[in-house]
Design a protein around this motif. Structure first.
Motif, PDB file in Angstrom:
ATOM      1  N   LYS A   1       6.800   4.424  26.215  1.00  0.00           N
ATOM      2  CA  LYS A   1       5.650   3.990  27.027  1.00  0.00           C
ATOM      3  C   LYS A   1       5.115   2.675  26.449  1.00  0.00           C
ATOM      4  CE  LYS A   1       1.292   5.721  28.943  1.00  0.00           C
ATOM      5  NZ  LYS A   1       0.427   4.636  28.489  1.00  0.00           N
ATOM      6  N   LEU A   2       4.987   1.671  27.314  1.00  0.00           N
ATOM      7  CA  LEU A   2       4.488   0.376  26.854  1.00  0.00           C
ATOM      8  C   LEU A   2       2.969   0.415  26.739  1.00  0.00           C
ATOM      9  CD1 LEU A   2       6.693  -1.989  29.055  1.00  0.00           C
ATOM     10  CD2 LEU A   2       6.981  -1.469  26.641  1.00  0.00           C
ATOM     11  N   LYS A   3       2.452  -0.318  25.754  1.00  0.00           N
ATOM     12  CA  LYS A   3       1.003  -0.353  25.544  1.00  0.00           C
ATOM     13  C   LYS A   3       0.327  -1.230  26.604  1.00  0.00           C
ATOM     14  CE  LYS A   3       1.216   0.248  20.560  1.00  0.00           C
ATOM     15  NZ  LYS A   3       1.192  -0.423  19.260  1.00  0.00           N
TER      16      LYS A   3
ATOM     17  N   LEU B   1      -3.248  -3.558  22.279  1.00  0.00           N
ATOM     18  CA  LEU B   1      -2.461  -4.482  21.463  1.00  0.00           C
ATOM     19  C   LEU B   1      -3.317  -5.168  20.399  1.00  0.00           C
ATOM     20  CD1 LEU B   1      -0.461  -6.083  24.376  1.00  0.00           C
ATOM     21  CD2 LEU B   1       0.457  -4.560  22.633  1.00  0.00           C
ATOM     22  N   ALA B   2      -2.682  -5.523  19.278  1.00  0.00           N
ATOM     23  CA  ALA B   2      -3.389  -6.252  18.224  1.00  0.00           C
ATOM     24  C   ALA B   2      -3.716  -7.657  18.735  1.00  0.00           C
ATOM     25  CB  ALA B   2      -2.543  -6.328  16.965  1.00  0.00           C
ATOM     26  N   LEU B   3      -4.778  -8.217  18.172  1.00  0.00           N
ATOM     27  CA  LEU B   3      -5.270  -9.535  18.581  1.00  0.00           C
ATOM     28  C   LEU B   3      -4.182 -10.613  18.417  1.00  0.00           C
ATOM     29  CD1 LEU B   3      -8.267 -10.024  19.392  1.00  0.00           C
ATOM     30  CD2 LEU B   3      -8.592 -10.987  17.115  1.00  0.00           C
ATOM     31  N   GLY B   4      -3.997 -11.401  19.484  1.00  0.00           N
ATOM     32  CA  GLY B   4      -3.154 -12.589  19.359  1.00  0.00           C
ATOM     33  C   GLY B   4      -1.708 -12.329  19.003  1.00  0.00           C
ATOM     34  N   SER B   5      -1.134 -11.263  19.511  1.00  0.00           N
ATOM     35  CA  SER B   5       0.278 -10.879  19.312  1.00  0.00           C
ATOM     36  C   SER B   5       0.665 -10.711  17.839  1.00  0.00           C
ATOM     37  CB  SER B   5       1.238 -11.834  20.030  1.00  0.00           C
ATOM     38  OG  SER B   5       1.327 -13.077  19.372  1.00  0.00           O
ATOM     39  N   VAL B   6      -0.319 -10.460  16.995  1.00  0.00           N
ATOM     40  CA  VAL B   6      -0.027 -10.154  15.586  1.00  0.00           C
ATOM     41  C   VAL B   6       0.684  -8.793  15.529  1.00  0.00           C
ATOM     42  CG1 VAL B   6      -1.189  -9.313  13.484  1.00  0.00           C
ATOM     43  CG2 VAL B   6      -1.812 -11.526  14.462  1.00  0.00           C
ATOM     44  N   ILE B   7       1.690  -8.693  14.660  1.00  0.00           N
ATOM     45  CA  ILE B   7       2.342  -7.394  14.449  1.00  0.00           C
ATOM     46  C   ILE B   7       1.808  -6.820  13.143  1.00  0.00           C
ATOM     47  CG2 ILE B   7       4.529  -6.175  14.135  1.00  0.00           C
ATOM     48  CD1 ILE B   7       5.880  -8.469  15.660  1.00  0.00           C
ATOM     49  N   PRO B   8       0.978  -5.784  13.233  1.00  0.00           N
ATOM     50  CA  PRO B   8       0.357  -5.265  12.006  1.00  0.00           C
ATOM     51  C   PRO B   8       1.280  -4.382  11.160  1.00  0.00           C
ATOM     52  CG  PRO B   8      -0.781  -4.465  14.006  1.00  0.00           C
ATOM     53  CD  PRO B   8       0.507  -5.092  14.428  1.00  0.00           C
TER      54      PRO B   8
ATOM     55  N   ALA C   1       4.496  -3.786   9.005  1.00  0.00           N
ATOM     56  CA  ALA C   1       5.555  -4.552   8.341  1.00  0.00           C
ATOM     57  C   ALA C   1       6.907  -3.876   8.573  1.00  0.00           C
ATOM     58  CB  ALA C   1       5.265  -4.646   6.845  1.00  0.00           C
TER      59      ALA C   1
ATOM     60  N   TRP D   1      -3.073  -3.811  27.683  1.00  0.00           N
ATOM     61  CA  TRP D   1      -3.625  -4.992  26.989  1.00  0.00           C
ATOM     62  C   TRP D   1      -4.700  -4.642  25.971  1.00  0.00           C
ATOM     63  CZ3 TRP D   1      -8.708  -6.708  27.244  1.00  0.00           C
ATOM     64  CH2 TRP D   1      -9.510  -6.170  28.250  1.00  0.00           C
TER      65      TRP D   1
END
Lengths: 392, 97
Positions: free
Chosen positions: B2-4, B9-16, B18, B6
């Motif tokens: 399932k896609l998230k 999602l984390a701010l500004g396409s950051v991938i939190p 690692a 808007w």
């Protein structure tokens, strides 16, 4: 109350930056903004700020360094003009898309060619679609006040977007006017501490900035960005209310000048509004119902609020100090679109004035008001868009 | 999956998170797959060093195969492989053949 000073617009912004005391500034000189970073670098050299000043080889690098520094977790500021902003163009989008709250002092200057160093809005309007908040300033006082407020607007948790504070090159940036500085501690308390969201220097919580986002997610990030910039409207008003408490000066989304019952209206940005206000006073004293609207927040544009304010006007002239060649001026397009949102339909005309620093005289404002008066009486428009103040 | 939306999602396409590239299976991009010829392998591990997708599996300091979930089939391992007496220990074989 703060201290009354006789200073230039650039001096005022450099002073605001000293009081804000950002963590990082990346600088590359370009007329007429050079003066800001030159003065600020003196503050750095004298140990009056804690800022890491990064000297770079171009404005593209300056904005890139700013992006890196704010992503790392710092409060970041910069200044530029004209070609400098144009060279930053792709990085401006990245700062906004990555949701990095940089504050940029933009000293508006004409874009080449022909090469010109004087004030017009083609640089700021060219960056209109980059996702930055834009605040326009009539004089040095407004540039100083807007710079301090921009920090709070950009960094607000509902916004988290970069902001540029615009003032007219030379006309304001290099002209001395009397204005009031706030006390250092008052500004320090007002801007508070920068709170980073995903700082790269937090090595216990590693994150990735700037990944590839494909069609399955790109729209979602853009929806979030649009909501964020629209939130900046309310935040701008909230911050202005707080700012009024410390300064006694009140700001809105735009300034409405003698718009009560106004039938003919000038819409104009920045320094030319000051000239035009004198002419409005003159026309009002003659019993002519003239008024002026000076947008302050250009991005996000307060369409609904502007439309509501101008709904009873009969004829409006939008004065643009930039052109979208082959189309209408950028401010005109904004006002025209705004007026469609509530169905009120005053007659609109567009005047392109003051390009490359050409002076805007009271008689230019008067001629436009006379034309509006005639349009309001006859309903007939000779020219929907024309240049004014040129030979031939 | 399932896609998230808007808001999630984390701010500004950051991938939190690692190292989450591990959950993205790039193996389906491949048109050629590397195959090991064990008798020619001298366990120099050049393939492991050069693989841009960390898809060479090493056990007990010895080359032991490929991670086909992530290998994109670029062929760098075959190119770098010195083999034994001129015979490569990795050969690229077209998928489906």
């Amino acid at each position: 109350m703060g201290k009354l000073q006789a200073v230039t617009g650039n001096q005022a912004v450099a002073e605001a930056m000293r009081q804000i005391n950002p963590d990082v500034c990346a600088a590359y000189p370009i007329t007429p903004s050079t003066d800001i970073m030159q003065r600020f670098s003196q503050f750095v050299a004298d140990g009056k700020v804690d800022t890491e000043l990064v000297t770079v080889e171009s404005e593209h690098s300056a904005m890139s360094a700013c992006i890196g520094a704010v992503a790392a977790g710092g409060r970041v500021m910069n200044a530029t003009s004209s070609q400098g902003l144009a060279l930053m163009w792709e990085m401006l989008h990245i700062a906004a898309g990555d949701r990095l709250p940089i504050v940029l002092a933009l000293v508006n200057r004409a874009l080449s060619a022909p090469l010109n160093i004087h004030g017009d809005h083609s640089d700021g309007m060219g960056a209109r679609d980059c996702g930055w908040i834009q605040l326009y300033s009539e004089n040095g006082q407004e540039a100083y006040d807007n710079t301090i407020q921009a920090v709070r607007i950009a960094e607000h948790e509902d916004v988290r977007l970069p902001a540029m504070v615009c003032q007219d090159g030379f006309i304001i940036s290099h002209s001395i006017e009397s204005m009031e500085y706030l006390d250092d501690k008052v500004v320090k308390d007002f801007v508070g501490q920068f709170k980073p969201t995903h700082p790269l220097l937090d090595i216990d919580n590693p994150v990735t900035y700037g990944p590839l986002v494909l069609p399955d997610y790109y729209m979602e990030f853009k929806v979030a960005q649009d909501r964020a910039i629209m939130n900046a409207k309310k935040v701008t008003l909230d911050v202005a209310k707080e700012f009024e408490k410390i300064s006694g000066r009140s700001y809105g989304l735009f300034e409405d000048y003698k718009l009560d019952g106004a039938e003919i209206v000038l819409v104009v940005l920045n320094s030319a509004a000051g000239t035009a206000k004198d002419v409005i006073d003159e026309y009002r004293s003659k019993g002519i119902k003239a008024g002026l609207l000076k947008p302050r927040l250009f991005r996000p544009f307060p369409s609904a609020e502007v439309a509501e304010t101008l709904k009873d006007a009969k004829a409006i002239a939008v004065l643009d100090r930039a052109d979208s060649y082959g189309g209408f001026g950028p401010l005109y397009m904004e006002i025209a679109a705004a007026m469609m949102t509530n169905g009120s339909k005053p007659t609109l005309i567009n005047k392109i004035y003051g390009l490359g620093g050409r002076d805007f005289f009271p008689e230019n404002a008067a001629a436009t008001l006379d034309e509006l008066k005639e349009i309001a009486e006859t309903g007939k428009v000779k020219n929907h868009k024309e240049y004014i103040g040129y030979r031939g | 999956m399932k896609l998230k939306n808007w808001k999630e999602l984390a701010l500004g396409s950051v991938i939190p998170e690692a190292g989450n590239a591990d959950t993205y299976n790039t193996g389906s991009w491949r048109t050629f797959r590397p195959e090991r010829v064990e008798e020619n392998c001298i366990n120099c591990l050049f393939c492991w060093v050069y693989c841009p997708d960390s898809s060479v599996i090493v056990k007990d300091e010895k080359m032991s195969g490929f991670d086909y979930e992530h290998c994109k089939g670029c062929g760098i391992c075959e190119h770098q492989c010195p083999g034994k007496k001129g015979n490569k220990a990795i050969k690229m074989v077209e998928e489906g053949k």
